[in-house]
Scaffold this motif. Sequence first.
Motif, PDB file in Angstrom:
ATOM      1  N   HIS A  97       0.793  -1.226   0.000  1.00 22.23           N
ATOM      2  CA  HIS A  97       0.000   0.000   0.000  1.00 22.23           C
ATOM      3  C   HIS A  97       0.829   1.281   0.000  1.00 22.23           C
ATOM      4  CE1 HIS A  97      -3.134  -2.869   0.827  1.00 22.23           C
ATOM      5  NE2 HIS A  97      -4.012  -1.924   0.598  1.00 22.23           N
ATOM      6  N   GLN A 138      -0.480   4.771  -1.318  1.00 20.77           N
ATOM      7  CA  GLN A 138      -1.942   4.794  -1.313  1.00 20.77           C
ATOM      8  C   GLN A 138      -2.441   5.819  -0.291  1.00 20.77           C
ATOM      9  OE1 GLN A 138      -3.844   2.924  -3.465  1.00 20.77           O
ATOM     10  NE2 GLN A 138      -1.848   2.423  -4.331  1.00 20.77           N
ATOM     11  N   THR A 143      -4.114   7.451   2.920  1.00 17.18           N
ATOM     12  CA  THR A 143      -4.205   6.954   4.290  1.00 17.18           C
ATOM     13  C   THR A 143      -5.595   6.409   4.594  1.00 17.18           C
ATOM     14  OG1 THR A 143      -4.676   9.167   5.125  1.00 17.18           O
ATOM     15  CG2 THR A 143      -2.385   8.442   5.204  1.00 17.18           C
ATOM     16  N   GLN A 197      -7.310   4.519   2.839  1.00 16.46           N
ATOM     17  CA  GLN A 197      -7.353   3.110   2.453  1.00 16.46           C
ATOM     18  C   GLN A 197      -6.518   2.249   3.404  1.00 16.46           C
ATOM     19  OE1 GLN A 197      -6.144   2.632  -1.610  1.00 16.46           O
ATOM     20  NE2 GLN A 197      -7.905   3.750  -2.419  1.00 16.46           N
ATOM     21  N   ILE A 198      -5.466   2.821   3.945  1.00 14.54           N
ATOM     22  CA  ILE A 198      -4.542   2.071   4.804  1.00 14.54           C
ATOM     23  C   ILE A 198      -5.074   1.959   6.230  1.00 14.54           C
ATOM     24  CG2 ILE A 198      -2.195   2.024   5.750  1.00 14.54           C
ATOM     25  CD1 ILE A 198      -1.395   3.726   3.231  1.00 14.54           C
ATOM     26  N   ARG A 222       2.103   5.204   3.712  1.00 14.82           N
ATOM     27  CA  ARG A 222       1.832   5.984   2.501  1.00 14.82           C
ATOM     28  C   ARG A 222       3.106   6.628   1.961  1.00 14.82           C
ATOM     29  NH1 ARG A 222      -1.025  11.257   3.828  1.00 14.82           N
ATOM     30  NH2 ARG A 222       1.132  11.703   4.398  1.00 14.82           N
TER      31      ARG A 222
END
Length: 84
Positions: free
Chosen positions: A36, A39, A41, A43-44, A72
């Motif tokens: 990730h 990506q 944050t 989504q994480i 990220r």
Amino acid sequence: MGTISVERTALNRLIADGASDSDSYQRRYNELGRTHRGQPTGQILPLLRIAAKQARLDFTDEDLAEQARAIRDSTPYALRVILV
């Protein structure tokens, strides 16, 4: 830097020791770092929350947000572990 207090008997849920690290938070964190990076944050963060819950670790929301930003941005994240 984040801080977490864990019992000695729960340390293996946090740190991968090579013998029984399949469920450790560290393993899941490292995996998210590989998959990730870059990506958002948003989504994480939910994935980190799930990993913490599965490992039965009580990270604060701010700690998890810092960890998500580190993933990220592909930057190191320091965690102080206090054994209780």
